[in-house]
Design a protein around this motif. Structure first.
Motif, short mmCIF file in Angstrom:
data_model
loop_
_atom_site.label_atom_id
_atom_site.label_comp_id
_atom_site.label_asym_id
_atom_site.label_seq_id
_atom_site.Cartn_x
_atom_site.Cartn_y
_atom_site.Cartn_z
N PRO A 160 2.28 0.59 11.27
CA PRO A 160 2.89 1.86 11.95
C PRO A 160 4.16 1.80 11.68
O PRO A 160 5.20 1.02 11.05
N PRO A 172 8.36 2.28 12.17
CA PRO A 172 9.18 1.44 12.98
C PRO A 172 9.47 2.11 14.11
O PRO A 172 9.63 3.20 14.54
N THR A 173 9.98 1.35 15.36
CA THR A 173 10.40 1.89 16.65
C THR A 173 11.73 2.24 16.61
O THR A 173 12.49 1.85 15.79
N GLY A 174 12.02 2.99 17.51
CA GLY A 174 13.54 3.57 17.61
C GLY A 174 13.82 4.81 16.98
O GLY A 174 12.79 5.37 16.55
#
Length: 124
Positions: free
Chosen positions: A113, A115-117
């Motif tokens: 998935p 990356p977050t942010g």
């Protein structure tokens, strides 16, 4: 070769020849090609049946050893090849599957998935 052996050999060949029958038509379904009239399809069908019959030949001693099924298979192959070259739809062989087809909206499982942010700023 003794006369008795010759008699049995000739009898066996004649018996096999008597059991072999020539095909009277194809055992496959062919559909008219896209945009082909039915009259054109029937004309091509007749020509291809004649072609297939000529390919297996007359019932000679060479064909006497062939079974009816082998002759029919050779006839069908010649017929399908002829109809295909004339632009008609012919049967194809291939495996059938009961599996669900993979949807285009499902990504493969091996992609991680994102990356977050917030995404990084573009280079200047």
């Amino acid at each position: 070769m003794s006369p008795i052996t010759t008699f049995f050999a000739v009898t066996a060949v004649l018996a096999m020849a008597g059991c072999t029958t020539l095909p009277t038509g194809p055992n496959v379904m062919v559909l008219p090609g896209t945009g082909v009239s039915f009259d054109k399809f029937r004309t091509d069908d007749t020509l291809c049946e004649q072609y297939a019959a000529s390919q297996i030949g007359a019932a000679t001693s060479a064909n006497a050893s062939s079974s009816t099924d082998e002759l029919q298979e050779r006839y069908d192959v010649a017929y399908v090849q002829c109809m295909y070259t004339k632009g008609h739809r012919v049967p194809i062989s291939g495996p059938f599957s009961d599996l669900e087809p993979h949807g285009a909206d499902m990504p493969p499982a091996h992609i991680p998935p994102p990356p977050t942010g917030a995404p990084p700023r573009p280079p200047s």
